[in-house]
Motif scaffolding. Structure first.
Motif, PDB file in Angstrom:
ATOM      1  N   SER A  66       2.902  -2.828 -13.953  1.00  0.00           N
ATOM      2  CA  SER A  66       3.138  -2.734 -12.418  1.00  0.00           C
ATOM      3  C   SER A  66       2.899  -4.040 -12.203  1.00  0.00           C
ATOM      4  CB  SER A  66       2.193  -1.994 -11.849  1.00  0.00           C
ATOM      5  OG  SER A  66       2.219  -2.505 -10.225  1.00  0.00           O
ATOM      6  N   PRO A  67       3.941  -5.009 -11.329  1.00  0.00           N
ATOM      7  CA  PRO A  67       3.637  -6.344 -11.133  1.00  0.00           C
ATOM      8  C   PRO A  67       2.432  -6.532 -10.137  1.00  0.00           C
ATOM      9  CG  PRO A  67       5.497  -5.299 -10.092  1.00  0.00           C
ATOM     10  CD  PRO A  67       5.282  -4.538 -10.990  1.00  0.00           C
ATOM     11  N   TYR A  68       2.274  -5.497  -9.515  1.00  0.00           N
ATOM     12  CA  TYR A  68       0.984  -5.647  -8.320  1.00  0.00           C
ATOM     13  C   TYR A  68      -0.345  -5.493  -9.158  1.00  0.00           C
ATOM     14  CZ  TYR A  68       5.203  -4.361  -5.679  1.00  0.00           C
ATOM     15  OH  TYR A  68       6.256  -4.249  -5.107  1.00  0.00           O
TER      16      TYR A  68
ATOM     17  N   LEU B 291       1.549   7.087 -12.694  1.00  0.00           N
ATOM     18  CA  LEU B 291       2.366   7.131 -11.466  1.00  0.00           C
ATOM     19  C   LEU B 291       2.159   8.621 -11.085  1.00  0.00           C
ATOM     20  CD1 LEU B 291       5.636   5.315 -11.382  1.00  0.00           C
ATOM     21  CD2 LEU B 291       3.712   4.563 -10.354  1.00  0.00           C
TER      22      LEU B 291
ATOM     23  N   GLY C 142      -2.157   7.230  -3.424  1.00  0.00           N
ATOM     24  CA  GLY C 142      -1.683   7.324  -4.823  1.00  0.00           C
ATOM     25  C   GLY C 142      -1.087   6.140  -5.222  1.00  0.00           C
ATOM     26  N   LYS C 143      -1.030   4.970  -4.718  1.00  0.00           N
ATOM     27  CA  LYS C 143      -0.386   3.642  -5.299  1.00  0.00           C
ATOM     28  C   LYS C 143      -1.359   2.958  -6.223  1.00  0.00           C
ATOM     29  CE  LYS C 143       3.088   3.325  -1.494  1.00  0.00           C
ATOM     30  NZ  LYS C 143       4.304   3.616  -2.560  1.00  0.00           N
ATOM     31  N   ILE C 144      -0.699   2.170  -7.022  1.00  0.00           N
ATOM     32  CA  ILE C 144      -1.526   1.362  -8.007  1.00  0.00           C
ATOM     33  C   ILE C 144      -1.081  -0.088  -7.593  1.00  0.00           C
ATOM     34  CG2 ILE C 144      -1.728   2.949  -9.904  1.00  0.00           C
ATOM     35  CD1 ILE C 144       0.388   1.621 -11.395  1.00  0.00           C
ATOM     36  N   PRO C 145      -2.018  -0.940  -7.472  1.00  0.00           N
ATOM     37  CA  PRO C 145      -3.258  -0.843  -8.230  1.00  0.00           C
ATOM     38  C   PRO C 145      -4.399  -0.475  -6.931  1.00  0.00           C
ATOM     39  CG  PRO C 145      -3.012  -3.204  -7.276  1.00  0.00           C
ATOM     40  CD  PRO C 145      -1.795  -2.493  -7.306  1.00  0.00           C
TER      41      PRO C 145
ATOM     42  N   ASP D  16      -4.149  -1.598  -2.698  1.00  0.00           N
ATOM     43  CA  ASP D  16      -3.192  -2.773  -2.360  1.00  0.00           C
ATOM     44  C   ASP D  16      -3.738  -4.111  -3.129  1.00  0.00           C
ATOM     45  OD1 ASP D  16      -0.632  -3.327  -0.111  1.00  0.00           O
ATOM     46  OD2 ASP D  16      -1.890  -4.888  -0.715  1.00  0.00           O
ATOM     47  N   SER D  17      -2.509  -4.444  -3.892  1.00  0.00           N
ATOM     48  CA  SER D  17      -2.977  -5.748  -4.386  1.00  0.00           C
ATOM     49  C   SER D  17      -3.530  -7.011  -3.570  1.00  0.00           C
ATOM     50  CB  SER D  17      -1.831  -6.224  -5.445  1.00  0.00           C
ATOM     51  OG  SER D  17      -0.597  -6.519  -4.455  1.00  0.00           O
ATOM     52  N   SER D  18      -2.885  -7.197  -2.450  1.00  0.00           N
ATOM     53  CA  SER D  18      -3.307  -8.130  -1.521  1.00  0.00           C
ATOM     54  C   SER D  18      -4.705  -7.969  -1.231  1.00  0.00           C
ATOM     55  CB  SER D  18      -2.312  -8.231  -0.510  1.00  0.00           C
ATOM     56  OG  SER D  18      -0.727  -8.613  -0.857  1.00  0.00           O
TER      57      SER D  18
ATOM     58  N   ASP E 109       5.598  -9.521  -3.025  1.00  0.00           N
ATOM     59  CA  ASP E 109       5.290  -8.018  -3.275  1.00  0.00           C
ATOM     60  C   ASP E 109       6.522  -7.325  -2.315  1.00  0.00           C
ATOM     61  OD1 ASP E 109       2.953  -8.626  -4.177  1.00  0.00           O
ATOM     62  OD2 ASP E 109       1.630  -7.978  -2.562  1.00  0.00           O
TER      63      ASP E 109
HETATM   64  N1  LIG Z   1       2.099  -3.289  -1.667  1.00  0.00           N
HETATM   65  C1  LIG Z   1       1.385  -2.472  -2.745  1.00  0.00           C
HETATM   66  C2  LIG Z   1       2.423  -2.077  -3.603  1.00  0.00           C
HETATM   67  C3  LIG Z   1       2.068  -0.846  -4.699  1.00  0.00           C
HETATM   68  C4  LIG Z   1       3.015  -0.031  -5.464  1.00  0.00           C
HETATM   69  O1  LIG Z   1       4.023   0.173  -4.660  1.00  0.00           O
HETATM   70  N2  LIG Z   1       2.752   0.302  -6.566  1.00  0.00           N
HETATM   71  C5  LIG Z   1       3.788   1.057  -7.094  1.00  0.00           C
HETATM   72  C6  LIG Z   1       3.695   0.637  -8.615  1.00  0.00           C
HETATM   73  S1  LIG Z   1       4.296  -0.654  -9.126  1.00  0.00           S
HETATM   74  C7  LIG Z   1       3.397   2.625  -7.204  1.00  0.00           C
HETATM   75  O2  LIG Z   1       1.974   2.678  -7.058  1.00  0.00           O
HETATM   76  N3  LIG Z   1       4.301   3.364  -6.699  1.00  0.00           N
HETATM   77  C8  LIG Z   1       3.856   4.901  -6.922  1.00  0.00           C
HETATM   78  C9  LIG Z   1       4.297   5.617  -5.678  1.00  0.00           C
HETATM   79  O3  LIG Z   1       4.792   4.773  -4.561  1.00  0.00           O
HETATM   80  O4  LIG Z   1       3.911   6.674  -5.384  1.00  0.00           O
HETATM   81  C10 LIG Z   1       0.533  -3.409  -3.478  1.00  0.00           C
HETATM   82  O5  LIG Z   1       0.828  -4.800  -3.237  1.00  0.00           O
HETATM   83  O6  LIG Z   1      -0.299  -2.940  -4.174  1.00  0.00           O
END
Ligand SMILES: N[C@@H](CCC(=O)N[C@@H](CS)C(=O)NCC(=O)O)C(=O)O
Length: 216
Positions: free
Chosen positions: A9-11, A33, A47-50, A61-63, A97
């Motif tokens: 994941s780029p984040y 995921l 549930g989003k990474i990181p 949230d990466s930021s 982002d």
């Molecule tokens: N703005 C968030 C974006 C995080 C994000 O969208 N991560 C994706 C993976 S690249 C994710 O977890 N997707 C799974 C989902 O949306 O359920 C950040 O900067 O951390």
């Protein structure tokens, strides 16, 4: 300190490279995921990474995570304090982002994540449209903006470079070509940031992983 996710994941990669540039040791807890791992979901309510843990403090949230890392370890400073440089750095982080990220996700998810890891067909038309129509103007913008120093802000490495270069590792994994007559400066810039040990370590591991995943 723990980072939940995958450097693919780029984040997540942004956070890992940022930590490495600051000399902060981060342990990666692999999370796929959609994981419902309770420890992960406590750190990442949607549930989003990181996601991230330092003792009993959790955040996602990466930021938000890099803001925390910057606050606990000032040196080397990767988020400038001078007003204009700081605002510009936050803009590039946001640009990476949300604008590059949205475009990159359509390409990487549909061509790699869906078919190889989720075992379902990706939307290849959406990926093609993102590559051919959405990406070139973003590269045009960067081509205009990259200074001679090879760093986006304050002629030194900042969060701006870490955030902007990170999704280009995914483009590299995808084997996207470059129009050097139009985006030569962007390619040289991205190559030099991704060659830093903070990125190289992860990008090489990802490439090896993808090669294994596509082996028959
Ligand atoms: N703005 C968030 C974006 C995080 C994000 O969208 N991560 C994706 C993976 S690249 C994710 O977890 N997707 C799974 C989902 O949306 O359920 C950040 O900067 O951390």
């Amino acid at each position: 300190m723990i980072v939940y996710g995958s450097s693919m994941s780029p984040y997540v990669r942004k956070v890992l490279a940022f930590g490495a540039e600051k000399g902060i040791e981060l342990e990666v807890r692999p999370i796929g995921l959609g994981s419902d791992d309770p420890e992960f979901r406590q750190a990442s309510p949607f549930g989003k990474i990181p996601a991230f843990r330092d003792g009993d403090f959790t955040i996602s949230d990466s930021s938000a995570i890099v803001a925390y890392l910057e606050a606990i370890r000032r040196d080397p400073a990767l988020i400038p304090v001078e007003a204009k440089a700081r605002a510009l750095t936050i803009w590039y982080d946001e640009f990476a982002d949300t604008i590059i990220g949205a475009c990159g996700t359509k390409i990487f998810f549909n061509r790699i994540v869906a078919p190889r890891f989720l075992k379902r067909e990706g939307d290849l038309a959406a990926a093609d449209r993102a590559e051919c129509e959405e990406l070139p103007p973003l590269l045009d913008y960067l081509e205009r903006m990259i200074p001679e120093s090879g760093f986006l802000v304050e002629d030194r490495l900042t969060l701006a470079d870490v955030a902007v270069a990170s999704p280009f590792a995914n483009f590299r994994h995808l084997g996207l070509g470059w129009d050097l007559s139009r985006h030569g400066k962007v390619k040289a810039y991205v190559d030099s940031i991704l060659a830093r040990p903070s990125f190289k370590h992860w990008v090489e591991r990802e490439a090896a992983f993808l090669a294994r995943a596509s082996a028959p």
